[in-house]
Design an enzyme around this catalytic site. Structure first.
Site, PDB file in Angstrom:
ATOM      1  N   PHE A  59       0.794  -1.223   0.000  1.00  0.00           N
ATOM      2  CA  PHE A  59       0.000   0.000   0.000  1.00  0.00           C
ATOM      3  C   PHE A  59       0.834   1.285   0.000  1.00  0.00           C
ATOM      4  CE2 PHE A  59       0.170   1.792   4.322  1.00  0.00           C
ATOM      5  CZ  PHE A  59       0.777   0.770   5.012  1.00  0.00           C
ATOM      6  N   TYR A  60       2.160   1.189  -0.205  1.00  0.00           N
ATOM      7  CA  TYR A  60       2.963   2.402  -0.336  1.00  0.00           C
ATOM      8  C   TYR A  60       2.475   3.199  -1.541  1.00  0.00           C
ATOM      9  CZ  TYR A  60       6.523   0.962   3.098  1.00  0.00           C
ATOM     10  OH  TYR A  60       7.191   0.612   4.242  1.00  0.00           O
ATOM     11  N   THR A  61       2.229   4.476  -1.333  1.00  0.00           N
ATOM     12  CA  THR A  61       1.675   5.377  -2.348  1.00  0.00           C
ATOM     13  C   THR A  61       0.522   4.713  -3.116  1.00  0.00           C
ATOM     14  OG1 THR A  61       3.490   4.788  -3.882  1.00  0.00           O
ATOM     15  CG2 THR A  61       3.708   6.828  -2.628  1.00  0.00           C
ATOM     16  N   SER A  63      -0.178   1.631  -3.644  1.00  0.00           N
ATOM     17  CA  SER A  63       0.351   0.514  -4.433  1.00  0.00           C
ATOM     18  C   SER A  63       1.132   0.968  -5.672  1.00  0.00           C
ATOM     19  CB  SER A  63      -0.755  -0.467  -4.857  1.00  0.00           C
ATOM     20  OG  SER A  63      -1.540   0.034  -5.915  1.00  0.00           O
TER      21      SER A  63
END
Length: 359
Positions: A59-61, A63
């Site tokens: 889920f960083y940025t 995905s």
């Protein structure tokens, strides 16, 4: 130590660079971070300098970080196979779906397939449990992860932001059942965050779990750009402003003096301190610009001496109570006055005397 001085991660045979490239800033979807082009340049420069270990999360940025990595290196087998790609599960990308995140079998298997698709690869080298899910039995999580390893979708597994007792339970359970166990631990660790030294670091040393610290500069607080004058505006205020106090400024003053003595920068000294801590294998460094990456990597050239470490310890070493405070006398209690390596120690008053018998 150069970036291509590879070290094994924990007790595994997986060889990684002493600095891991953190990809949390890849993508501008949250209003800050690196553009796609800049992210690709950072990846290329890191690899060019000998780096092989890149860390991201599902889920960083939103995905986008995984997709940037997949587009740039995942689809190119020759490049991808030379890298150690690590990503995480637990984060929920699907609001309203109770099984969209967490550590259940259903969630893990779906998250892994989605990460493989975004990363454009057949396997993940290191798959991290991002956050402990209190609603899922740890044996369910470990069994699902072992199935992914046996299926060839994952090579190794790691754990992040989880209590020491739960990590111990997970690895002991895996050991007795013949499952894959956590080889690495991702924890916040810096001169301003040393509480991990109470339980998590000793656990890692005992189990042979490689430590990969995140936020070694405390969200930039230890970069040297924040001073008493307050000239630099915090880019991520909520992460930075609570630590802009006299205690931090006193630490930065000492870091400045040490940096000058070594003809280097405050950030490099802070990074060198973290990388030199017991149990630390590879420190995660983030970068929004290529120049920032190059500057931080030079921390591997900094060698802090005993006086430097003592000065930093005096300002930052936390005080722990019982039983940690009893460590100096434990060898005497357990070994009758003999410490490790056969070095003699005074007998503790708690040691049973000659001729006495325990209850």
């Amino acid at each position: 130590m150069p970036l291509d001085h590879y070290v094994t991660l924990g007790r595994s045979g997986l060889r990684v660079s002493p600095f891991c490239l953190g990809a949390m800033t890849f993508g501008e979807d949250l209003g800050w971070g690196s553009s796609v082009k800049e992210s690709q340049q950072i990846i290329d420069r890191y690899i060019e300098l000998g780096g092989n270990f890149i860390d991201t999360a599902n889920f960083y940025t939103k995905s986008h970080s995984e997709k940037i990595l997949g587009d740039h290196v995942g689809r190119h087998a020759a490049r991808r196979d030379r890298l150690v790609l690590a990503t995480k599960f637990s984060g929920n990308l699907y609001p309203g779906d109770p099984n969209g995140g967490g550590s259940s079998r259903k969630s893990i298997l779906a998250a892994c397939d989605n990460s493989l698709r975004r990363l454009q690869t057949d396997y993940i080298d290191l798959y991290w449990l991002h956050n402990w899910d209190v609603h899922t039995p740890i044996e369910e999580t470990m069994a699902a992860l072992d199935d992914l390893v046996r299926a060839g979708k994952v090579r190794y597994i790691g754990v992040s932001d989880t209590p020491a007792w739960k990590i111990a339970q997970a690895n002991v359970t895996a050991q007795f059942r013949g499952w894959s166990a956590f080889i690495a631990m991702q924890i916040e660790y810096s001169l301003l965050e040393r509480t991990v030294e109470q339980e998590l670091v000793p656990l890692a040393l005992e189990f042979g779990i490689g430590i990969t610290p995140w936020s070694p500069l405390k969200s930039g607080v230890l970069s040297g750009k924040y001073t008493r004058n307050g000239n630099e505006k915090a880019g991520r205020g909520a992460f930075v402003e609570p630590y802009l106090n006299e205690k931090t400024f006193a630490l930065v003053d000492v870091l400045v003096e040490i940096a000058r003595a070594h003809e280097t920068t405050v950030a490099r000294v802070a990074l060198a301190w973290v990388q030199g801590r017991p149990g630390v294998t590879s420190t995660i460094i983030g970068a929004r610009l290529v120049a920032q990456l190059e500057d931080n990597i030079k921390a591997l050239e900094v060698k802090l001496n005993a006086n430097d470490l003592a000065r930093l310890d005096a300002l930052t070493k936390p005080t722990f109570g019982f039983p940690q405070s009893m460590q100096p006398v434990f060898p005497a209690i357990h070994n009758g006055g003999t410490t490790v390596n056969g070095v003699g120690a005074p007998l503790s008053p708690f040691v049973i005397g000659q001729g006495e018998k325990p209850y």
